[in-house]
Design a protein around this motif. Structure first.
Motif, PDB file in Angstrom:
ATOM      1  N   ASN A 110       0.854  -1.184   0.000  1.00  0.00           N
ATOM      2  CA  ASN A 110       0.000   0.000   0.000  1.00  0.00           C
ATOM      3  C   ASN A 110       0.891   1.237   0.000  1.00  0.00           C
ATOM      4  N   GLU A 111       0.285   2.404   0.044  1.00  0.00           N
ATOM      5  CA  GLU A 111       1.055   3.648  -0.072  1.00  0.00           C
ATOM      6  C   GLU A 111       2.078   3.803   1.059  1.00  0.00           C
ATOM      7  N   GLN A 112       1.704   3.379   2.278  1.00  0.00           N
ATOM      8  CA  GLN A 112       2.639   3.473   3.410  1.00  0.00           C
ATOM      9  C   GLN A 112       3.855   2.577   3.192  1.00  0.00           C
ATOM     10  N   PHE A 114       5.329   1.993   0.347  1.00  0.00           N
ATOM     11  CA  PHE A 114       6.282   2.685  -0.533  1.00  0.00           C
ATOM     12  C   PHE A 114       7.185   3.633   0.254  1.00  0.00           C
ATOM     13  N   LYS A 115       6.653   4.169   1.374  1.00  0.00           N
ATOM     14  CA  LYS A 115       7.436   5.109   2.182  1.00  0.00           C
ATOM     15  C   LYS A 115       8.413   4.389   3.107  1.00  0.00           C
ATOM     16  N   LYS A 128      -0.314   3.904  -8.345  1.00  0.00           N
ATOM     17  CA  LYS A 128      -1.396   4.503  -7.577  1.00  0.00           C
ATOM     18  C   LYS A 128      -2.681   3.693  -7.678  1.00  0.00           C
ATOM     19  N   TYR A 218       0.576  -2.000  -6.577  1.00  0.00           N
ATOM     20  CA  TYR A 218      -0.152  -1.284  -5.521  1.00  0.00           C
ATOM     21  C   TYR A 218      -1.276  -2.165  -4.982  1.00  0.00           C
ATOM     22  N   ASP A 220      -4.729  -1.930  -2.697  1.00  0.00           N
ATOM     23  CA  ASP A 220      -5.713  -0.986  -2.173  1.00  0.00           C
ATOM     24  C   ASP A 220      -6.565  -1.684  -1.121  1.00  0.00           C
TER      25      ASP A 220
END
Length: 861
Positions: A110-112, A114-115, A128, A218, A220
């Motif tokens: 998820n997006e977190q 990637f960080k 995305k 990604y 979701d």
């Protein structure tokens, strides 16, 4: 400021040299405390950052969780950040030019995610939506497949299986081959079309032998169905030991099947669920902090004790005009406050600056030698400053307390007459007649001087003893810390391993020894045999097993498994030379010489210890009969005998040591050929091990020329991590030794030089009654010897006791034999006499030129 404090300030100003020496001593002490605290925090910070750069920032992973469990984990009070991850599976990369990497491996975040995970974007952007991916740059560079941003790719995704596997193969499993070729397959589960939106560097978590190039997709959370499961990766709010208990409770509460922890990162926070390691860490930290405080107190105490001795008459005059005991005591405490107020800030800044300069030079070395991605940086936390200030203030208080009490108790008359430091009786200064007969009257006078000035003598000897204890215990700590780190590593002494099947021949491997960037190579053949070892020769651990169950013996012998390893002639010659064997002298007719690795280390998982032990108790010249065991029938057939040419703990490149009950026997390739010449029916395996100046480039060169039935394992990253840990520990501990040595030398020099300067009147009296310059020199030389001998008499036993305590602390996690650091002990013995002699010479030069009359008139004011 009251009148006593004003007089204290004036006294400090008038005795500038003594004040300066004391301030410098305290600055050194505070700088050392600050430097050690900053060094520890900074190294931990580096290790944390390096671990995050390599493996990502996370603490706990809950595996195979569904949507309801995800919500519960997210709402848990200990959860700070939640990352969702899933290994979607493999798909064929049909155009791949690398036959060892025929797949792509699709991983979802998820997006977190990637960080928090080290995903380095080279071109484009991160995904995305669920139909977007980023691909590894290695697909183009290594597989020669030119995918571009904007391409639409369709993959049939599934897991890798062989007929023998019960669980799907993972990225840590290389491509499975047999004699007929690839023996694995992808069992397709879904077909999916993706759009390439970016290109990334090869992720650090992808092993070089993995069969799939990483693709990131990604995930979701909103689109997850009730039946879908993912991995929930958690960054906790506060990292402490309760993380294990909290995770266990949450997993049990939510009925989560399994979990795991980022143990490497947690270790650098000082958090571990291994109790023995926790005990070891805290006990060693306690010992080291004790050493620092003792060293600091001894240095500062001597400075203040001598200062009070100098001020004895001054304090006596204060008492004679009405100063109370409390005022005299507070005068010394006030002196400590002034010294601390000046020294502590300067010491803290000096310690931090010194560490900063050290890191500047170390970073260059580390980055060039080990190609690390992270650099050491000075980390100063409020807690570091607080600890430095608190320990320094506590040290100054303890150092001034005894002199302050002494000052308060001295009567006015005794202080003015200066009779407190020297109290004589015939018994106290009595010396053996043997001293005069052996060394002369100068030695006797020197010994009487020491006994006469008992307090100063004891202060000097105390300084020397503390210095001996500091140096030897820190040297012992350093060597044991390095040994423990080395034992905890996997003995990885190569970068690349190349292996094949039992049909692999030397001609397949030898050409690879000369590919690009190879710096060292070893070609070996390994054979599994057995031996039956006499009970009195087996490892100590096995003797306990035999004691509990004598039936494990066969005719009084214990069955050992034996790895006979034949090295290529060049490697064997270099190895024999390393272990001290002359290969020309060990070859005799009918004798097959072998080098036996008799000392090994292994991890005992039941005890949570790394243990170093002897696998066999035997001697050079003994023979070992080797047998081949048929596991189906249980029959054993005699193969041959080898004669022990040497016993060693040195390990050739690529050899993994045996546990108790096993032996590693090293022979040359020609000797192995003779050993197996008489119809040996077992199997042997050939391996090539390489060290390289550029392991990644070497692997590429190997892939281009190797045979298809060979496997290449590039474990450079693992070796690099091992070397990095050892190097960082070495820098830390040797830096600590330098600091301890500096404070020890300063301590001795300060004590002796000040003690000599206070004896100017005494020396003038001796000269006035006819002592010649040569006699004076002899007297001082004998004093130096007496100082050194007395210090060693106390210092060495105390050091050994502290070493044993340290050894017992290490023994909670690592088990190996206790041995004294004889080289360091010899060095200390020599250094003590050199330092004492140098301090004496320096101090004597100052008093030699004084006028006898002026010396007799001198008073310590």
């Amino acid at each position: 400021m009251n009148i006593v404090n004003k007089l204290t300030v004036r006294h400090l100003k008038e005795n500038k040299r003594r004040t300066l020496v004391t301030i410098i001593g305290v600055i050194i002490s505070v700088a050392m405390i600050t430097a050690v605290a900053t060094l520890g925090v900074s190294f931990l910070d580096l290790l944390k950052r390096q671990s995050i750069a390599d493996e990502g920032h996370w603490h706990v992973v809950y595996k195979e969780v569904h949507t309801e469990q995800i919500e519960a984990i997210k709402k848990d009070e200990h959860t700070k950040e939640l990352i969702l991850s899933r290994d979607l599976g493999y798909a064929a990369l049909n155009e791949s030019q690398n036959e060892n990497k025929p797949y792509v491996f699709i991983k979802q975040y998820n997006e977190q995610g990637f960080k928090n995970f080290p995903i380095e974007l080279k071109e484009g952007r991160l995904p995305k939506s669920e139909n977007e991916i980023v691909i590894s740059h290695e697909i183009k560079r290594n597989a020669k497949v030119d995918y571009q941003i904007g391409d639409e790719l369709t993959f049939d995704v599934g897991n890798r299986w062989t007929e023998a596997t019960v669980e799907p193969l993972t990225q840590t499993d290389s491509l499975q081959r047999g004699e007929t070729g690839v023996i694995e397959e992808i069992r397709t589960e879904i077909a999916q079309t993706y759009t390439v939106v970016g290109i990334i560097e090869r992720p650090t978590w992808e092993p070089t032998w993995s069969p799939g190039y990483t693709i990131i997709n990604y995930i979701d959370e909103k689109n997850l169905t009730e039946n879908e499961t993912v991995n929930a990766i958690v960054v906790v709010n506060k990292v402490n030991r309760s993380i294990y208990k909290n995770a266990e409770k949450l997993a049990e509460k939510l009925d989560i099947p399994s979990k795991s922890f980022n143990n490497e990162l947690l270790r650098y926070y000082g958090v571990t669920n291994v109790d023995t390691l926790h005990v070891t860490l805290y006990s060693l930290c306690g010992i080291i902090m004790g050493i620092i405080i003792i060293g600091s107190i001894s240095l500062i105490y001597n400075a203040f004790a001598i200062s009070v001795s100098e001020r004895a008459r001054h304090l006596g005059m204060l008492a004679s005009v009405g100063a109370t005991k409390k005022q005299k005591r507070n005068s010394v405490f006030f002196e400590g406050i002034i010294i601390g107020g000046i020294s502590i800030p300067i010491g803290i800044v000096s310690g931090i600056a010194g560490i900063g300069v050290t890191f500047y030079f170390i970073n260059t070395f580390i980055n060039e030698a080990l190609n690390t991605t992270e650099s050491l940086s000075v980390v100063v936390t409020p807690m570091t400053i607080f600890v430095a200030c608190f320990v320094s203030a506590l040290t100054i208080f303890l150092s001034t307390y005894i002199p302050a009490r002494k000052a308060s108790k001295v009567s006015a008359i005794d202080a003015i007459r200066q009779t407190e430091d020297v109290k004589l009786t015939g018994k106290k200064v009595k010396t053996s007649k043997l001293v005069r007969k052996l060394f002369g009257i100068e030695a006797e006078i020197g010994l009487k001087n020491l006994k006469r000035n008992k307090r100063r003598y004891q202060a000097t000897v105390f300084s020397l003893v503390i210095s001996i204890v500091l140096f030897l215990t820190v040297a012992f700590f350093t060597s044991n810390l390095q040994k423990s780190v080395e034992l905890s590593q996997d003995n990885i002494n190569f970068d690349i391993q190349i292996s094949g099947s039992n049909t692999t021949v030397e001609e397949d491997l030898r050409p690879l020894m000369n590919v690009d960037f190879v710096t060292e190579s070893t070609l070996l053949e390994e054979v599994q045999l057995h031996a039956w070892i006499e009970e009195n020769q087996i490892a100590e651990e096995l003797k306990q097993v035999v004691k509990e169950d004598p039936s494990v013996l066969e005719d009084g012998k214990y069955p050992y498994y034996v790895e006979v390893i034949g090295l290529d002639e060049e490697s064997y010659e270099a190895y024999a030379k390393e272990v001290g064997v002359n290969i020309d002298s060990i070859h005799e007719d009918g004798v097959l010489p072998a080098i036996v690795i008799d000392q090994v280390s292994y991890k005992d998982y039941d005890l949570n210890k790394v243990i170093e032990t002897k696998t066999i108790h035997t001697t050079r010249g003994e023979s070992i009969d080797l047998f081949n065991l048929n596991y189906e029938t249980g029959e054993r057939s005699y193969v041959n005998s080898v004669t022990i040419a040497a016993l060693t703990d040195k390990i050739p490149m690529g050899v993994h040591t045996a546990h108790p009950g096993g032996l590693n026997i090293i022979v040359s390739a020609s000797t192995l050929g003779q050993l197996l010449s008489d119809g040996f029916e077992g199997e042997s395996y050939k391996y090539l091990y390489l060290s390289s100046s550029n392991p990644m480039a070497t692997q590429e060169a190997i892939e281009e020329v190797k045979s298809p039935n060979l496997y290449v394992y590039n474990i450079f990253k693992n070796r690099q991590q091992s070397e990095q840990v050892i190097l960082l520990m070495s820098v830390f501990t040797y830096g600590f030794i330098v600091l301890i040595s500096a404070i020890s030398v300063a301590n001795i020099f300060n004590t002796i030089s000040t003690s000599i300067s206070l004896r100017k009147r005494e020396f003038a009296m001796l000269k006035s009654v006819g002592m010649t310059p040569s006699g004076f020199n002899r007297m001082m030389n004998y004093e130096s010897i007496f100082y050194g001998l007395k210090a060693l008499l106390y210092g060495l036993p105390i050091s050994i006791v502290v070493m044993i305590l340290m050894y017992l602390s290490f023994n909670n996690t690592f088990e190996y034999g206790f041995s004294l650091p004889w080289l360091e002990i010899i060095f200390v013995i020599i250094a003590i006499f050199v330092i004492v002699g140098s301090s004496m010479l320096y101090s004597i030069k100052k008093v030699k030129k004084q006028n006898i009359i002026e010396g007799l008139k001198q008073e310590n004011i």
